[in-house]
Structure formats: C-alpha cells, structure tokens
Design an enzyme around this catalytic site. Structure first.
Site, PDB file in Angstrom:
ATOM      1  N   ASP A  94       0.833  -1.196   0.000  1.00  0.00           N
ATOM      2  CA  ASP A  94       0.000   0.000   0.000  1.00  0.00           C
ATOM      3  C   ASP A  94       0.874   1.255   0.000  1.00  0.00           C
ATOM      4  OD1 ASP A  94      -2.739   1.131   0.359  1.00  0.00           O
ATOM      5  OD2 ASP A  94      -1.884   1.892   2.226  1.00  0.00           O
ATOM      6  N   GLU A 115      16.188 -14.497  -0.511  1.00  0.00           N
ATOM      7  CA  GLU A 115      16.653 -15.462   0.491  1.00  0.00           C
ATOM      8  C   GLU A 115      15.633 -16.582   0.668  1.00  0.00           C
ATOM      9  OE1 GLU A 115      16.422 -15.459   5.311  1.00  0.00           O
ATOM     10  OE2 GLU A 115      17.258 -13.650   4.367  1.00  0.00           O
TER      11      GLU A 115
END
Length: 610
Positions: free
Chosen positions: A233, A286
């Site tokens: 957002d 990752e």
C-alpha cells in the site's frame, strides 16, 4: 473442496498472472455480522478457481480500529476478530494452495493506526524522545506553533498534520500534561504529527532503523506462514523530503486525486524509497533460494511518469508495480494506445512488462466510469478484453467479472473517511465497496445469511448481477470473463510476458486500435481465405461473442473500437471472442461501437487444445 493439486513454484508465475483483489469486508460474510471475513473467502475459493484466476490479493484483515476499514493497522502480525483469527487464515491459505491459487497479503507500511502501541508511546513521551522519532513529529509554525509545520495536505482532505493533543493518552506511564501557562491553563503543545491520510493514520518515519526492522519482522512472519507475496500500500510514499519543504502552493487538489506526485513533489516518489525495496527484495530472494518458490512484491505506485514508475521494477527491487494509467485514461482508442505504449516502453528497459488494472477498491468501477447504462457496460467489457490481451500481469477487482456498476450509497450510509474529511464534498469510495451479490432476489444476495443487513447496503436491483443469475446466461459478463481467462491461459500467443511479444497494427480506422500478440514460436504468416469456414454473422456461438474453437494459430490480434459508428478492419483468421456481437467473414471484422474482439490467425499447425 477439489483434490489437492501441485503448485508450480519456481517458474516466476507472477510475470503473466491474473490475480483477483478480494476486498475482504465485502466478499462473503460467514458469521452473520454483516461484514465479510476470512472464513467467507475460504468458502468461495472454488468460485475463484473456476473463474480462472491464478491467485488472490486479500485486503487488510489485521487488528484495527477500522477508521479506514483496516488500512489503519494496530498490529501487523495478527488477525482482527472481526475477520477471524490466525487459524482461520491458515485454513484459508492451505485450501487456496490446494486449489493452485496463490495468496498475496496487503502490507500497509506508510502509516499505522493511532491505536498502535508505538504511537501511544510516542504521544506519551516528550518531544525529541526516541519514541517520537519512530513517527514524523515536528514543531508547528507561527506563534506558539499554532500552524502546521508545512503546507502539505491529506489525500483524504484537509491538512496532513494533526496537533498533539493536550492530554497524554489514557493509561500512559511516561510524559505528562503540558506545563501550565501563567494563567494556570495547560500550554498547547507545539508539536504536530504527519498523516498523509486520516488523522487516525500517523506516518512512520522510514529513516529510522527500528521502523525498517519491525517491517522486516512482519514480512518474515507472514512468509513463514506460507504466503506468496504482498501488495504494498502507498509504495511510493514511505520516504518524504528530508527537509519537509512546502509543496508548490498554486494547485488545490481534490480529495483522493490520482497521481499527486505531479503536484506534491516533496511528498511522493522520493529516491530514498528504492533502498527499502532493495532490502526487501534481498529478503525475498533469500526465501526463494531456500525452497525454490517464487514469491512476489507488488507496489501500489501512483507515479505519473512511466520512466519513474519503471524504476520500482528494476531487477533488484519490486517484482511488479501497478500501471494505473488506464484508470485515468478516457474512453478513446488513441488515448489507450498512447498510455499502453508509454508503460510498455518504460518497463521494457528493465526486462519486464507493466501490471495492468482497470479497477480497485479506491476508484469508480469501469461500468460507471466509462458511461452510464448500456454504454458503460459495453465499454467495460471491451476494456477488460483489451487489457487481458496485453503482456504482463493483470489484477481484477472483485465484482468486475459481474459487470457491477458503481453503487449510489446514500449519505446516511457512507463510511469512507474521505466523506468525513472532505466535509461532505466527496462521496468517497463506498460505491465501489458494496458487498458482492452471490444469489437470490433480495439483499443480502447470499453475501450474508438471510435477514442480515450488510455493512454497506446493496442496491435492490442487483439480483440480475448475481453470480447465480449470470452463471446460466451465455451472454453474461461472468461467462464472458471466464471464457476470456480460459483463452488467455490456453493460447500460446498469450504466454509471453515481455513487451516484444506485442506488435501494433498501423492500418486501423479512426477510433480503433489493434495489436498482434506473437507466440514464442516463429510466426507462419496470416491465414488465407481458404482457411476460413465461411461467414460468421454476429460471430457465431454465444450470441455472436464466441465462434468455434480455432485450429492452430500463433498470432492473436486484439481489436478495440471506441468509435460511435461501425468500423471495419482486415484481420484474417478466426474469431475467438468478442465483447459484443460482431460480424466476421474470416477476413474482415465489423465492430459496432464500444466493442473489442480477439482474432486468431490460422496456420498449418497442430490443433490447439482449447
């Protein structure tokens, strides 16, 4: 639920995905309180899978006072009891994955709720304290700091600054009331806090390492539960001008103006925001390396300049960012082509394509935005078909597959803070958030148990728009959308997600645009007249909207007319789908006003399995 299916992780599924925005409050109410919830979403997953989308984006369901219906977050790592609990979320995620649906959450990093523990601590602490440094506090200007620190305005209307209240929050253990003035009255605090949206949504200070660390903990919390990504957002608003300089004073913006970056250069799209997303991308990489899954970060970036917008999807930043240009583009083939060309060219520099949207919970629905009555409905269908033919990812907003118009919410029912903050000058966004009609002849139309009043009233005439009413109607918006999504998945020409799979046609009449989508295999050339099976008046099956499944074909031509007269275009091949009845003889297509169509070039290749 259907039997479990394998999810194809590790394939960058998001590059060409169709994702569906679920506005949780308005999707399905399972417990009869008039508000949609996670269990309600879970109960409708089969509908979403059968619609043909690849995944869902869930609007905020975190603990919140609901001043902005969940976008004022008090705890980013839990579920508000209004929507269920963490067990309900885990069950929803598990069932969605079993159906092959990805699940994206709505991350709200620009601001918190004023009920967030960190903001309570900030108000209870003195100016300059470590607690206040987590948010944007500044002394006011003018005598006794009685004026806001600068001229910034809220997206919802009014100043973007609120003065610190005289009394500390109830139950505070630090700080205290201001020192009295000589007359014995408490001295008004000099400090104000920044809120780019409602006063109940104070902005975080993203230059502070604790703010960054806490949001990374939030990302890991939900990634560890198995989510497939986040819609971010206000992704272009986290970092503000370091000196908090005034914006140009010659422009007065209406509440919720789009592309405010053009008018407020010290608020939006600051260069410093990109380092935040580089760190998040490293975190996501990752996780992806750990298990081979591809997760996705999608930015809500209201940035007008396509080149500035494209910076958000550089290889080490976000995976996708919304191209909002079509939300403000008028109903004009020339304007559409210009907007699409600009967005494609900008993102192509970084090896990707835009993420297309025609609607969301913040804007007027297409069926109303493009006009009233039947004209708006026709244009919305044509726009949807054209958007689905573009390379890149697509987001659909709930209800647009039903052709829902914007609802007229009476003033006494309006709940959007835009309505309140604007002093009633803007009706707000409630009209796009009215709950889904599922079945039946009267409200709540299956959204909630019979007799329950939804949090926003549904128009009595929405029975004809319900999923139940449209499912058996071959001419309905729902059946049309399902067929468009099926073909988008099945046709080889739509498999590519980069701009070089699109070629514009230059032979279009005024008021018309056309482009070819090219399959990864070499193009064999256009169909010949002998490839046609003769004339298909009104397009053949489905009331002139879909012809017989094509045989072979490595090119799909999308044509869209915004003209107010019939137009003709030479497009050899076979009609796959049209938004409204057309006339086509295998070589020439005649489009009535406000219509789009897909035509597949017919080649001497093996039949497509459609």
């Amino acid at each position: 639920m259907e039997p479990s299916v394998e999810i194809p992780f590790g394939d960058q599924w998001w590059r060409n995905a169709v994702l569906y925005e679920v506005y949780v409050r308005s999707f399905a109410d399972s417990d009869g309180d008039g508000v949609g919830d996670l269990a309600g979403v879970r109960s409708r997953l089969d509908y979403l899978r059968n619609l043909g989308v690849d995944g869902i984006w869930l609007t905020p369901f975190y603990p919140s006072p609901m001043a902005d219906h969940g976008y004022d977050v008090a705890d980013h790592r839990d579920v508000d009891p209004l929507f269920g609990d963490l067990a309900a979320f885990d069950a929803l995620l598990r069932d969605a994955h079993s159906l092959g649906l990805k699940v994206l959450l709505d991350l709200v990093p620009n601001h918190s709720s004023d009920r967030h523990p960190a903001f309570h601590a900030a108000l209870a602490s003195p100016p300059g304290s470590p607690e206040r440094q987590l948010y944007v506090f500044r002394d006011g200007s003018g005598p006794d700091g009685a004026l806001p620190p600068n001229n910034w305005v809220s997206v919802f209307g009014g100043p973007a600054w609120a003065r610190v209240p005289i009394e500390p929050p109830e139950g505070s253990e630090s700080g205290g009331p201001p020192s009295p003035q000589p007359g014995g009255q408490p001295r008004q605090p000099r400090q104000w806090y920044l809120h780019l949206f409602a006063a109940e949504q104070p902005d975080w200070n993203w230059s502070h390492p604790q703010v960054r660390e806490d949001h990374e903990r939030t990302l890991r919390f939900w990634l560890d539960r198995g989510v497939d990504g986040f819609r971010i957002d206000v992704a272009h608003g986290l970092v503000k001008d370091a000196e908090l300089r005034d914006n140009p004073a010659d422009t007065e913006l209406a509440p919720h103006t789009a592309f405010r970056d053009k008018h407020e250069p010290h608020v939006w799209d600051q260069d410093g925001v990109h380092e935040i997303y580089r760190s998040w991308r490293r975190l996501f990489d990752e996780y992806d390396r750990r298990d081979g899954r591809d997760r996705v970060l999608v930015g809500e970036t209201w940035v007008a300049d396509p080149d500035r917008l494209a910076c958000y999807v550089r290889p080490d930043e976000l995976h996708l960012t919304f191209a909002f240009s079509l939300l403000t583009t008028p109903w004009s083939a020339a304007a559409w082509q210009a907007a699409v060309r600009a967005d494609l060219a900008a993102t192509a520099r970084h090896g990707c394509a835009p993420t297309w949207v025609l609607a969301n919970h913040d804007v007027v629905r297409p069926a109303t935005r493009y006009g009233t009555g039947e004209a708006g409905m026709r244009r919305a269908r044509a726009a949807l078909l054209t958007m689905l033919a573009l390379p890149g990812a697509v987001f659909l907003y709930q209800g647009d597959e039903l052709g829902l118009p914007q609802a007229d919410v009476a003033p006494q029912w309006r709940q959007d803070p835009v309505w309140r903050s604007s002093g009633g000058t803007s009706p707000g966004r409630d009209g796009a958030r009215v709950p889904m009609p599922w079945a039946g002849q009267n409200p709540p139309f299956g959204f909630a148990p019979p007799g329950v009043t939804p949090w926003l009233p549904q128009p009595p005439g929405w029975a004809a728009f319900s999923v139940e009413a449209q499912t058996g109607d071959a001419t309905s918006a729902l059946v049309f959308t399902r067929e468009a999504l099926r073909l988008r998945r099945a046709l080889p020409a739509f498999a590519g997600s980069v701009p070089d799979t699109l070629r514009w046609r230059e032979d279009t009449p005024p008021g018309c645009l056309a482009f070819d989508r090219l399959s990864p295999s070499s193009w064999a050339g256009p169909a010949t007249e002998s490839d046609s099976e003769g004339e298909h008046h009104d397009g053949g099956m489905h009331d002139g909207r879909r012809a017989q499944p094509p045989i072979g074909g490595h090119t799909v031509t999308c044509v869209m007319s915004t003209a107010d007269v019939h137009v003709q275009l030479t497009v050899p091949g076979r009609l796959a789908l049209a938004s409204n009845p057309v006339t086509y003889n295998g070589t020439t297509i005649t489009l009535p006003p406000d219509t789009a169509a897909w035509v597949i070039a017919t080649h001497r290749s093996p039949p497509l399995n459609l």
